[in-house]
Design an enzyme around this catalytic site. Structure first.
Site: not given
Ligand code: PGA
Length: 262
Positions: A11, A13, A103, A105, A176, A182, A222
């Site tokens: 992903n 983003k 997601h 976000e 998640e 992140g 992560s």
């Molecule tokens: P990340 O993001 O691996 O940077 O923690 C995962 C995601 O939000 O899909």
């Protein structure tokens, strides 16, 4: 690792423009080719920003790359006066096969936490033959309060209740934990397995074991090459949704190979 085909998704983003997207997909392909990666071992998927998808499509189709791609969002509407939105049929026309829905976000920054919106998006995905990757997860407060299981299972059941077993069988669900996205903090392999197991159990109770057996459940937050093997060891964990670590071809190809043991 489970008997289901693992799915490792990157992903991106809001990162990488269309030229950078081509470099990354090319680099990823070369890394996997040099490592003689067997694509039967697991699906490799990138999820670029909308404006990159056409470039990714041209590269994948012209060079016949075995890499799949998807979109980060989808409108609940078919077409019309919805400025800024992108429809399922537009995404499908670009040869994409997956779409992220829910997601954290999008839930947090774009007010997409309500089951009706998520259901509408999944309906549009299915209507356009796109596989939804439906994301769920708890924030730190909920994790620390100890009510995370109920929270996640409610997120899943509020949305899944309107879909048939036949439809759900093709879903990908991504667990998640928001506190791990992140932040560099990864959930333990046991945390990932615990929730993947609970989600599968809920689907089993709703739609029977055949459906529960075919749904793929990813972990995200992560994920990187150093923890991919551990997390994927869970019997109910069928893949990874990788954010930051998917922006680098070498690291992402490593994750793909480690997670699928190929
Ligand atoms: P990340 O993001 O691996 O940077 O923690 C995962 C995601 O939000 O899909």
């Amino acid at each position: 690792m489970s008997k289901r085909t693992p799915i490792i998704a990157g992903n991106w983003k809001m990162n990488l423009n269309y030229t950078e997207s081509v470099h990354l997909v090319q680099g990823l392909y070369w890394q996997l080719r040099d490592a003689t990666y067997d694509y039967n071992a697991g699906e490799v998927l990138v999820i670029p920003p909308f404006v990159d998808i056409r470039s990714v499509q041209v590269l994948v189709e012209s060079d016949e790359l075995p890499i799949k791609y998807g979109a980060q969002d989808i409108s609940t509407h078919d077409s019309g006066a919805y400025t800024g939105e992108v429809s399922g049929s537009m995404i499908k026309a670009l040869g994409a096969s997956y779409v992220l829905v829910g997601h954290s976000e999008r839930r947090q920054y774009h007010a997409e936490d309500c089951p009706d919106i998520l259901i509408g998006k999944i309906k549009q995905a299915l209507k356009n033959e796109l596989t939804p990757i439906f994301c769920v997860g708890e924030n730190l407060e909920i994790r620390e309060a100890g009510t995370y299981k109920e929270h996640i299972l409610k997120q899943v059941s509020d949305v899944l209740q309107v879909f048939s077993g036949k439809e759900i069988a093709n879903f990908v669900i991504a667990y998640e934990p928001i506190w791990a996205i992140g932040t560099g903090k990864t959930a333990t392999a046991a945390d990932a397995q615990e929730i993947a197991f609970e989600i599968r159990k809920l689907i089993l109770e709703k739609s029977g074991d055949e459906v529960a057996d075919s749904v793929r459940i990813q972990y995200g937050g992560s994920a990187k090459s150093s923890n991919a093997a551990d997390i994927m060891a869970g019997a109910d964990v069928d893949g990874l949704l990788v954010g930051g670590a998917s922006l680098e071809a070498e690291e992402f190809s490593k994750i793909v190979r480690i997670a699928t043991k190929a």
